[in-house]
Write a protein that holds these residues in place. Structure first.
Motif, mmCIF file in Angstrom:
data_model
loop_
_atom_site.group_PDB
_atom_site.id
_atom_site.type_symbol
_atom_site.label_atom_id
_atom_site.label_comp_id
_atom_site.label_asym_id
_atom_site.label_seq_id
_atom_site.Cartn_x
_atom_site.Cartn_y
_atom_site.Cartn_z
ATOM 1 N N LEU A 196 108.843 -63.792 -38.252
ATOM 2 C CA LEU A 196 110.016 -64.156 -39.050
ATOM 3 C C LEU A 196 111.236 -63.606 -38.320
ATOM 4 O O LEU A 196 111.572 -62.417 -38.416
ATOM 5 C CB LEU A 196 109.900 -63.564 -40.460
ATOM 6 C CG LEU A 196 111.009 -63.905 -41.461
ATOM 7 C CD1 LEU A 196 111.178 -65.416 -41.609
ATOM 8 C CD2 LEU A 196 110.723 -63.258 -42.800
ATOM 9 N N TYR A 207 114.317 -61.671 -39.994
ATOM 10 C CA TYR A 207 113.860 -60.688 -40.987
ATOM 11 C C TYR A 207 114.906 -59.609 -41.229
ATOM 12 O O TYR A 207 115.206 -59.255 -42.378
ATOM 13 C CB TYR A 207 112.540 -60.073 -40.514
ATOM 14 C CG TYR A 207 112.005 -58.973 -41.399
ATOM 15 C CD1 TYR A 207 111.229 -59.278 -42.519
ATOM 16 C CD2 TYR A 207 112.262 -57.624 -41.120
ATOM 17 C CE1 TYR A 207 110.733 -58.264 -43.337
ATOM 18 C CE2 TYR A 207 111.766 -56.621 -41.936
ATOM 19 C CZ TYR A 207 111.008 -56.943 -43.033
ATOM 20 O OH TYR A 207 110.525 -55.952 -43.846
ATOM 21 N N LEU A 220 116.727 -58.791 -44.739
ATOM 22 C CA LEU A 220 116.438 -57.498 -45.364
ATOM 23 C C LEU A 220 117.698 -56.861 -45.954
ATOM 24 O O LEU A 220 117.613 -56.004 -46.842
ATOM 25 C CB LEU A 220 115.807 -56.556 -44.338
ATOM 26 C CG LEU A 220 115.096 -55.305 -44.867
ATOM 27 C CD1 LEU A 220 113.994 -55.677 -45.865
ATOM 28 C CD2 LEU A 220 114.512 -54.494 -43.722
ATOM 29 N N GLU A 263 111.887 -55.684 -49.031
ATOM 30 C CA GLU A 263 110.802 -55.906 -48.076
ATOM 31 C C GLU A 263 109.630 -56.620 -48.748
ATOM 32 O O GLU A 263 109.018 -57.505 -48.152
ATOM 33 C CB GLU A 263 110.337 -54.571 -47.500
ATOM 34 C CG GLU A 263 109.221 -54.717 -46.477
ATOM 35 C CD GLU A 263 108.819 -53.394 -45.851
ATOM 36 O OE1 GLU A 263 107.727 -52.899 -46.199
ATOM 37 O OE2 GLU A 263 109.594 -52.866 -45.030
ATOM 38 N N LEU A 302 110.311 -60.313 -48.998
ATOM 39 C CA LEU A 302 110.204 -60.973 -47.690
ATOM 40 C C LEU A 302 108.756 -61.077 -47.229
ATOM 41 O O LEU A 302 108.369 -62.053 -46.582
ATOM 42 C CB LEU A 302 111.041 -60.227 -46.652
ATOM 43 C CG LEU A 302 112.547 -60.289 -46.873
ATOM 44 C CD1 LEU A 302 113.288 -59.466 -45.833
ATOM 45 C CD2 LEU A 302 113.049 -61.729 -46.858
ATOM 46 N N LEU A 341 106.616 -64.306 -46.092
ATOM 47 C CA LEU A 341 105.743 -64.336 -44.920
ATOM 48 C C LEU A 341 104.352 -64.841 -45.297
ATOM 49 O O LEU A 341 103.718 -65.589 -44.541
ATOM 50 C CB LEU A 341 105.652 -62.936 -44.311
ATOM 51 C CG LEU A 341 105.177 -62.840 -42.852
ATOM 52 C CD1 LEU A 341 106.180 -63.502 -41.921
ATOM 53 C CD2 LEU A 341 104.980 -61.391 -42.451
ATOM 54 N N PHE A 355 107.172 -57.880 -39.871
ATOM 55 C CA PHE A 355 107.589 -59.275 -40.001
ATOM 56 C C PHE A 355 106.793 -60.214 -39.080
ATOM 57 O O PHE A 355 107.216 -61.328 -38.812
ATOM 58 C CB PHE A 355 109.088 -59.407 -39.702
ATOM 59 C CG PHE A 355 109.518 -58.704 -38.442
ATOM 60 C CD1 PHE A 355 109.465 -59.353 -37.222
ATOM 61 C CD2 PHE A 355 109.970 -57.392 -38.487
ATOM 62 C CE1 PHE A 355 109.853 -58.716 -36.055
ATOM 63 C CE2 PHE A 355 110.367 -56.745 -37.315
ATOM 64 C CZ PHE A 355 110.307 -57.403 -36.106
ATOM 65 N N THR A 389 114.774 -69.332 -43.618
ATOM 66 C CA THR A 389 113.862 -68.580 -42.759
ATOM 67 C C THR A 389 113.789 -69.208 -41.373
ATOM 68 O O THR A 389 113.751 -70.430 -41.233
ATOM 69 C CB THR A 389 112.446 -68.539 -43.368
ATOM 70 O OG1 THR A 389 111.973 -69.879 -43.557
ATOM 71 C CG2 THR A 389 112.444 -67.809 -44.698
#
Length: 202
Positions: free
Chosen positions: A110, A113, A117, A122, A125, A129, A153, A192
């Protein structure tokens, strides 16, 4: 040992096809109904093809079950640990050396990331993922084995019986599916960006 076979209604059996994994019979596919007008050699060949396609998916499921029993799994992503990745790569490399069975190794990252963030947690995210990894599972028809990689990530993918050209096309398919999919956190669309790298034993 054959209790389940004895319980089958043999009056409805059209054909029973073995599922072979590494030249050993693991189980069977029992066909009770067919969408064909009549049974012939062509329809039998189609059934055998289905059996062959089922074998690698079942083999991976067995391997993942064994990994689950002995290893650590991330509670958010469900990824197996980096240590288990090393074990699987070692196993695949030994198969390549002894049986010339190819495999591909892919890393998915990613890329934005750090930027995300600043806005999201986290855990949120990692959930994204996980959704990206679901694309990998879907496109590989369940053949991909997914592991945590070195960074939070990143995740790694091992796909048995996939050569270099196959890995290239596979990565392109993942990128296309990712581009066409929206990811959300708290009902908010998240932009993303992913990058992928791949290598194959051949």
């Amino acid at each position: 040992k054959y209790k389940k076979l004895r319980e089958m209604d043999t009056k409805n059996n059209i054909i029973t096809v073995p599922i072979a994994i590494e030249k050993r019979v693991w189980g069977i596919i029992n066909i009770e109904q067919m969408p064909f007008i009549k049974y012939n050699l062509y329809s039998e060949q189609l059934i055998l093809m289905i059996s062959d396609l089922a074998a690698p998916v079942i083999a991976n499921a067995i391997r993942f079950t064994e990994l689950t029993k002995r290893g650590d799994i991330d509670p958010v992503t469900g990824f197996h640990s980096f240590d288990e990745l090393y074990i699987v790569l070692k196993d695949e490399f030994e198969k390549f050396q002894s049986k010339k069975l190819v495999f591909s190794f892919i890393i998915v990252e990613l890329n934005n990331y750090s930027d995300l963030l600043e806005q999201y947690s986290e855990e949120d995210l990692l959930g994204v993922l996980k959704k990206i990894s679901n694309i990998v599972t879907q496109v590989s028809f369940g053949k991909a084995m997914i592991f945590q990689y070195k960074e939070t990530f990143q995740f790694a993918v091992v796909i048995p019986n996939m050569d270099h050209d196959g890995a290239a096309m596979f990565c392109l398919s993942i990128m296309e599916e990712h581009f066409n999919k929206q990811f959300q956190i708290n009902n908010e669309v998240v932009n993303t960006e992913i990058i992928m790298g791949y290598s194959s034993m051949r």
